[in-house]
Design a protein around this motif. Structure first.
Motif, mmCIF file in Angstrom:
data_model
loop_
_atom_site.group_PDB
_atom_site.id
_atom_site.type_symbol
_atom_site.label_atom_id
_atom_site.label_comp_id
_atom_site.label_asym_id
_atom_site.label_seq_id
_atom_site.Cartn_x
_atom_site.Cartn_y
_atom_site.Cartn_z
ATOM 1 N N GLN A 57 73.564 45.928 58.601
ATOM 2 C CA GLN A 57 73.348 47.019 57.653
ATOM 3 C C GLN A 57 72.906 46.478 56.294
ATOM 4 N N MET A 58 73.543 45.403 55.847
ATOM 5 C CA MET A 58 73.153 44.819 54.558
ATOM 6 C C MET A 58 71.729 44.280 54.605
ATOM 7 N N LYS A 59 71.361 43.653 55.725
ATOM 8 C CA LYS A 59 69.997 43.157 55.853
ATOM 9 C C LYS A 59 68.986 44.303 55.792
ATOM 10 N N ASN A 60 69.310 45.410 56.453
ATOM 11 C CA ASN A 60 68.412 46.566 56.421
ATOM 12 C C ASN A 60 68.276 47.110 55.001
ATOM 13 N N CYS A 61 69.397 47.166 54.274
ATOM 14 C CA CYS A 61 69.355 47.641 52.883
ATOM 15 C C CYS A 61 68.475 46.726 52.028
ATOM 16 N N LEU A 62 68.617 45.431 52.227
ATOM 17 C CA LEU A 62 67.820 44.480 51.438
ATOM 18 C C LEU A 62 66.335 44.570 51.777
ATOM 19 N N ARG A 63 66.025 44.905 53.029
ATOM 20 C CA ARG A 63 64.618 45.108 53.375
ATOM 21 C C ARG A 63 64.041 46.297 52.609
ATOM 22 N N VAL A 64 64.833 47.355 52.509
ATOM 23 C CA VAL A 64 64.386 48.527 51.745
ATOM 24 C C VAL A 64 64.180 48.147 50.273
ATOM 25 N N LEU A 65 65.139 47.416 49.714
ATOM 26 C CA LEU A 65 65.082 47.076 48.292
ATOM 27 C C LEU A 65 64.006 46.041 47.978
ATOM 28 N N SER A 66 63.619 45.249 48.972
ATOM 29 C CA SER A 66 62.616 44.195 48.741
ATOM 30 C C SER A 66 61.193 44.724 48.790
ATOM 31 N N GLN A 67 61.015 45.904 49.337
ATOM 32 C CA GLN A 67 59.657 46.443 49.468
ATOM 33 C C GLN A 67 59.055 46.738 48.101
ATOM 34 N N GLU A 85 56.143 61.118 47.140
ATOM 35 C CA GLU A 85 56.404 59.854 47.830
ATOM 36 C C GLU A 85 57.236 58.918 46.958
ATOM 37 N N LEU A 86 56.966 58.889 45.674
ATOM 38 C CA LEU A 86 57.753 58.057 44.758
ATOM 39 C C LEU A 86 59.202 58.530 44.690
ATOM 40 N N ALA A 87 59.396 59.847 44.693
ATOM 41 C CA ALA A 87 60.759 60.383 44.655
ATOM 42 C C ALA A 87 61.524 60.003 45.919
ATOM 43 N N THR A 88 60.848 60.082 47.076
ATOM 44 C CA THR A 88 61.485 59.687 48.335
ATOM 45 C C THR A 88 61.811 58.194 48.340
ATOM 46 N N ASP A 89 60.887 57.400 47.842
ATOM 47 C CA ASP A 89 61.092 55.957 47.769
ATOM 48 C C ASP A 89 62.315 55.623 46.908
ATOM 49 N N GLN A 90 62.440 56.291 45.775
ATOM 50 C CA GLN A 90 63.590 56.030 44.899
ATOM 51 C C GLN A 90 64.889 56.442 45.569
ATOM 52 N N GLN A 91 64.876 57.580 46.256
ATOM 53 C CA GLN A 91 66.086 58.023 46.950
ATOM 54 C C GLN A 91 66.516 57.013 48.005
ATOM 55 N N GLU A 92 65.552 56.450 48.726
ATOM 56 C CA GLU A 92 65.885 55.447 49.734
ATOM 57 C C GLU A 92 66.505 54.206 49.095
ATOM 58 N N ARG A 93 65.951 53.785 47.979
ATOM 59 C CA ARG A 93 66.496 52.610 47.289
ATOM 60 C C ARG A 93 67.891 52.894 46.739
ATOM 61 N N GLU A 94 68.086 54.061 46.164
ATOM 62 C CA GLU A 94 69.407 54.419 45.652
ATOM 63 C C GLU A 94 70.426 54.485 46.790
ATOM 64 N N GLY A 95 69.995 55.040 47.940
ATOM 65 C CA GLY A 95 70.899 55.083 49.092
ATOM 66 C C GLY A 95 71.263 53.692 49.574
ATOM 67 N N ALA A 96 70.303 52.776 49.565
ATOM 68 C CA ALA A 96 70.586 51.400 49.975
ATOM 69 C C ALA A 96 71.590 50.745 49.029
ATOM 70 N N LEU A 97 71.431 50.956 47.729
ATOM 71 C CA LEU A 97 72.364 50.378 46.754
ATOM 72 C C LEU A 97 73.763 50.968 46.914
ATOM 73 N N GLU A 98 73.841 52.264 47.205
ATOM 74 C CA GLU A 98 75.149 52.887 47.386
ATOM 75 C C GLU A 98 75.843 52.358 48.641
ATOM 76 N N LEU A 99 75.093 52.207 49.725
ATOM 77 C CA LEU A 99 75.691 51.668 50.940
ATOM 78 C C LEU A 99 76.151 50.233 50.721
ATOM 79 N N LEU A 100 75.358 49.444 50.028
ATOM 80 C CA LEU A 100 75.759 48.061 49.737
ATOM 81 C C LEU A 100 77.033 48.018 48.896
ATOM 82 N N ALA A 101 77.135 48.910 47.914
ATOM 83 C CA ALA A 101 78.349 48.939 47.084
ATOM 84 C C ALA A 101 79.570 49.268 47.933
#
Length: 357
Positions: free
Chosen positions: A90-100, A110-126
């Motif tokens: 799960q952490m690797k998947n989150c980092l893939r999202v954040l590295s894009q 599309e930018l709004a969706t992209d930001q939501q995905e990144r915010e979701g990845a950061l929340e899951l990592l936390a």
């Protein structure tokens, strides 16, 4: 998360009853008659030793583990290891999202969706990194480099505050991670966010991360001092955001209690005068922490006491008036105690000379 180490995998809810003699301790005689337990040769033997250790009763010879109990242990271990592997994935998947990279020609939606995905990845990592093992794995995956290098200064406030929160979550009470974060230059960026960011949530989360890097961390505190962190903390206490004011004052008080050697530095910065000025503002629960910090500053420190006695501060009159206001309010008893302690410490001795002697 219910169990940070399991990644949501459910372990059996109850241990099946052990067969007769299975709870016996490890002090029974071994095959060689030496009186010492036989060393385990495999994981099963190690688990058996752990189960049987600690009994104070004389031990009968251990009986073979029942098939039901062996199966339970195997399932429990398998679930635990599988859960840890799943969380790392799960952490690797989150980092893939954040590295894009952000799509250069993306539209607003599309930018709004992209930001939501990144915010979701950061929340899951936390959430995952509340578990210290996961936090260590996150750092080994170079996640901290990505946070400090890219997300603390992201354009979107939602990304900045989530990055600061994740840094604090990983760093809490883990010296190795604190050292890595400090080595990446995160403290300078966090202090800048606390001091200048336009978003209150970013500033509060930055303060949380700063606290995790400087409390009980000598290298972090030295960096904090070099970066004029106490001045940043004082400016945060002068803002209108109540949560920021309270947490800043609490951190100041904690640092004064844990590191009294820096009291002289704070006095030379005019900290006594600034704290007294804060106490003179409209009364709020925040004053309890300001008075607590002032108490810590003067305790066993004559220079601080002398500065509190300066007539132009009018501190004695202010404290006596505050005591009268708080007498009938049980919810302000700690603040009242701080006022009384300051009166006793600063204004009960007849002269400054008596303190120096």
């Amino acid at each position: 998360m219910a169990d940070k180490g399991s990644g949501g995998s459910r372990l059996p809810l109850a241990l099946p009853p052990a067969s007769q003699g299975c709870s016996s301790g490890s002090s029974g005689s071994s095959a060689g008659g030496s009186g010492n337990p036989r060393l385990p040769r495999n994981l099963q033997g190690l688990l058996q030793m752990a189960i049987t250790a600690g009994s104070e009763e004389p031990d009968p010879p251990p009986e073979p583990m029942s098939e039901e109990r062996r199966q339970w242990l195997q399932e429990a271990m398998s679930a635990a290891f599988r859960g840890q592997r799943e969380e790392v994935e799960q952490m690797k998947n989150c980092l893939r999202v954040l590295s894009q990279a952000t799509p250069p020609t993306a539209g607003e939606a599309e930018l709004a969706t992209d930001q939501q995905e990144r915010e979701g990845a950061l929340e899951l990592l936390a959430d995952l990194c509340e578990n210290m093992d996961n936090a260590a794995d996150f750092c080994q995956l170079s996640g901290m480099h990505l946070l400090v290098g890219r997300y603390l200064e992201a354009g979107a406030a939602g990304l900045r505050w989530r990055a600061a929160q994740l840094i604090g979550t990983c760093s809490q009470n883990v010296a190795a991670i604190q050292e890595q974060v400090l080595g990446l230059g995160a403290l300078r960026k966090l202090l800048r966010l606390l001091d200048r960011d336009s978003c209150d949530t970013v500033r509060v989360k930055a303060l949380f991360a700063i606290s995790c890097l400087v409390r009980e961390q000598e290298a972090g505190l030295l960096q904090f001092l070099r970066l004029d962190g106490f001045s940043v903390l004082m400016r945060a206490m002068q803002q209108q955001v109540q949560k920021l004011k309270v947490k800043s004052a609490f951190l100041l008080q904690n640092l004064l209690v844990g590191h009294p050697e820096h009291k002289g530095t704070l006095c030379s910065m005019g900290m006594v005068q600034q704290l007294v000025a804060l106490v003179r503002t409209e009364h709020s629960p925040f004053h309890e922490h300001v008075l607590g910090a002032l108490c810590s500053l003067v305790t066993d420190f004559p220079q601080g006491v002398r500065e509190c006695r300066e007539p132009e501060l009018g501190l004695e009159e202010l404290l006596r008036h505050r005591c009268q206001l708080l007498q009938q309010h049980e919810e302000y008893q700690e603040e009242l105690e701080f006022c009384e302690k300051l009166l006793q410490t600063c204004f009960s001795s007849p002269t400054d000379d008596s303190m120096d002697r």
